[in-house]
Design an enzyme around this catalytic site. Structure first.
Site, PDB file in Angstrom:
ATOM      1  N   LEU A  48      -8.362   5.338  40.737  1.00  9.50           N
ATOM      2  CA  LEU A  48      -6.990   5.694  40.411  1.00  9.50           C
ATOM      3  C   LEU A  48      -6.867   5.981  38.915  1.00  9.50           C
ATOM      4  O   LEU A  48      -6.233   6.958  38.503  1.00  9.50           O
ATOM      5  CB  LEU A  48      -6.026   4.584  40.820  1.00  9.50           C
ATOM      6  CG  LEU A  48      -4.541   4.866  40.562  1.00  9.50           C
ATOM      7  CD1 LEU A  48      -4.089   6.116  41.300  1.00  9.50           C
ATOM      8  CD2 LEU A  48      -3.683   3.661  40.964  1.00  9.50           C
ATOM      9  N   ASP A  97     -10.737  -6.499  27.608  1.00  8.51           N
ATOM     10  CA  ASP A  97     -10.343  -7.433  28.660  1.00  8.51           C
ATOM     11  C   ASP A  97      -8.844  -7.655  28.544  1.00  8.51           C
ATOM     12  O   ASP A  97      -8.369  -8.270  27.580  1.00  8.51           O
ATOM     13  CB  ASP A  97     -11.100  -8.756  28.492  1.00  8.51           C
ATOM     14  CG  ASP A  97     -10.754  -9.781  29.563  1.00  8.51           C
ATOM     15  OD1 ASP A  97      -9.836  -9.523  30.380  1.00  8.51           O
ATOM     16  OD2 ASP A  97     -11.386 -10.859  29.569  1.00  8.51           O
ATOM     17  N   TYR A 193      -2.626 -12.104  46.220  1.00 10.24           N
ATOM     18  CA  TYR A 193      -2.487 -10.729  45.748  1.00 10.24           C
ATOM     19  C   TYR A 193      -1.067 -10.223  45.947  1.00 10.24           C
ATOM     20  O   TYR A 193      -0.472  -9.623  45.036  1.00 10.24           O
ATOM     21  CB  TYR A 193      -3.476  -9.832  46.492  1.00 10.24           C
ATOM     22  CG  TYR A 193      -3.316  -8.358  46.180  1.00 10.24           C
ATOM     23  CD1 TYR A 193      -3.827  -7.826  45.000  1.00 10.24           C
ATOM     24  CD2 TYR A 193      -2.657  -7.504  47.065  1.00 10.24           C
ATOM     25  CE1 TYR A 193      -3.682  -6.469  44.700  1.00 10.24           C
ATOM     26  CE2 TYR A 193      -2.509  -6.153  46.779  1.00 10.24           C
ATOM     27  CZ  TYR A 193      -3.019  -5.646  45.597  1.00 10.24           C
ATOM     28  OH  TYR A 193      -2.874  -4.316  45.300  1.00 10.24           O
ATOM     29  N   LYS A 197       1.644  -8.912  43.002  1.00  2.31           N
ATOM     30  CA  LYS A 197       2.228  -7.578  42.927  1.00  2.31           C
ATOM     31  C   LYS A 197       3.755  -7.629  42.971  1.00  2.31           C
ATOM     32  O   LYS A 197       4.435  -6.774  42.374  1.00  2.31           O
ATOM     33  CB  LYS A 197       1.675  -6.693  44.043  1.00  2.31           C
ATOM     34  CG  LYS A 197       0.216  -6.315  43.820  1.00  2.31           C
ATOM     35  CD  LYS A 197       0.009  -5.629  42.471  1.00  2.31           C
ATOM     36  CE  LYS A 197      -1.407  -5.153  42.246  1.00  2.31           C
ATOM     37  NZ  LYS A 197      -1.589  -4.420  40.975  1.00  2.31           N
ATOM     38  N   ILE A 230      -4.811   2.977  49.774  1.00  3.85           N
ATOM     39  CA  ILE A 230      -5.532   4.100  49.188  1.00  3.85           C
ATOM     40  C   ILE A 230      -6.992   4.026  49.639  1.00  3.85           C
ATOM     41  O   ILE A 230      -7.608   2.960  49.573  1.00  3.85           O
ATOM     42  CB  ILE A 230      -5.480   4.067  47.646  1.00  3.85           C
ATOM     43  CG1 ILE A 230      -4.046   3.863  47.152  1.00  3.85           C
ATOM     44  CG2 ILE A 230      -6.058   5.350  47.074  1.00  3.85           C
ATOM     45  CD1 ILE A 230      -3.945   3.697  45.650  1.00  3.85           C
ATOM     46  N   THR A 232     -10.312   4.137  48.747  1.00  2.00           N
ATOM     47  CA  THR A 232     -11.184   4.077  47.574  1.00  2.00           C
ATOM     48  C   THR A 232     -12.304   3.079  47.845  1.00  2.00           C
ATOM     49  O   THR A 232     -12.350   2.429  48.903  1.00  2.00           O
ATOM     50  CB  THR A 232     -10.418   3.618  46.316  1.00  2.00           C
ATOM     51  OG1 THR A 232     -10.013   2.251  46.490  1.00  2.00           O
ATOM     52  CG2 THR A 232      -9.200   4.479  46.057  1.00  2.00           C
TER      53      THR A 232
END
Length: 292
Positions: A48, A97, A193, A197, A230, A232
């Site tokens: 991305l 980082d 996760y 988000k 997506i 990927t």
């Protein structure tokens, strides 16, 4: 802070002058162009990130790519360099980082003097996903995800906003969140996760409230992008599990997975002047997954 006679809250720290407005004389093409601007991308080494870097270069902007590897080794990095040459853009890569406050500060201090155009935009792509049953999921992994996905987004946005304030230029910040900030994902256990988000979406709204309306700050718009699935390398492992691809495909209204190139236009829209009245918003590009 007080209350006016009309009952509305008055905040003396809010900007007195109106923010910049649209210009009806500008062409539609110009609303998506980024000439004279430098855009920083974190997590720029992923599919991305590299895809967006090429789109920004094609739209006339310069790009600063930030990611963990000492040097870019992405399989399509040559394409990014070719895009810079083709469109006359300036491209640079810096190892950084995003979870380290010191490294972020030092990194920005190193690359800022090398820019030919002011820093006017930031796209936060840096993020990680780990899955597993919540009942036995290690808290150390949860903390690491929150550190990268949320703290890293905050540090990058903070550093970019400081530079915009120093240069007294307006800007646009895009935090890449996920449709998983709205819903739970069928077939995979991703509680940590998903929570991270959702936090990114709220972080964007909160930063927008501060940087769009405070004295002493240029106008900085902050929005989030929430992609659907997506196709990927990051999703390849999950898609190998029996039935997962069919389930994910069937869970949205377009009955397919997205590809990274389908997020070029949404991000260019949010970075450019075409979205001049958009801040504190989340742009969900999920094939209708959350609209059922």
């Amino acid at each position: 802070m007080g209350v006016n006679s009309d009952g509305n809250v008055h905040d003396p720290e809010r900007r007195e002058s109106k923010p910049s407005q649209g210009d009806p004389s500008r062409s539609v093409r110009d609303l998506f162009r980024l000439e004279g601007r430098t855009i920083v991308i974190t997590g720029a080494h992923g599919f991305l990130g590299t895809t967006l870097a090429m789109a920004i270069l094609e739209s006339g902007g310069d790009v600063v790519c930030l990611d963990l590897p000492e040097s870019p080794t992405a399989e399509n990095w040559q394409d990014v360099e070719t895009a810079a040459e083709t469109h006359g853009g300036r491209l640079s890569y810096w190892s950084l980082d995003v979870t380290s406050e010191t490294m972020v500060a030092e990194g920005f201090a190193k690359f800022m003097p090398t820019l030919r155009f002011p820093l006017r935009g930031l796209v936060v792509c840096a993020g990680i996903s780990r899955n597993g049953p919540a009942i036995e999921f290690p808290i150390s992994t949860i903390r690491h995800m929150l550190d990268v996905n949320v703290s890293g987004a905050f540090l990058a946005a903070q550093a970019a906003a400081r530079e915009m304030r120093k240069s007294d230029v307006s800007g646009s910040i895009v935090l890449v969140a996920s449709m998983s900030g709205y819903v739970s994902n069928k077939g995979v256990d991703t509680a940590g996760y998903n929570a991270s988000k959702a936090a990114v979406q709220q972080l964007a709204r909160s930063l927008a409230a501060e940087w769009g309306s405070r004295k002493g700050m240029p106008l900085i718009r902050v929005n989030s992008l929430s992609p659907g699935y997506i196709r990927t390398a990051a999703t390849a492992e999950a898609l190998q599990r029996p039935g997962i691809e069919a389930q994910w495909v069937g869970d949205n209204m377009l009955y397919r997975l997205s590809t990274p190139d389908e997020f070029r236009a949404p991000v260019l829209f949010m970075l450019g002047d075409g979205s001049s009245f958009m801040t504190g918003s989340d742009l969900r590009v999920d094939g209708g997954h959350c609209a059922w």
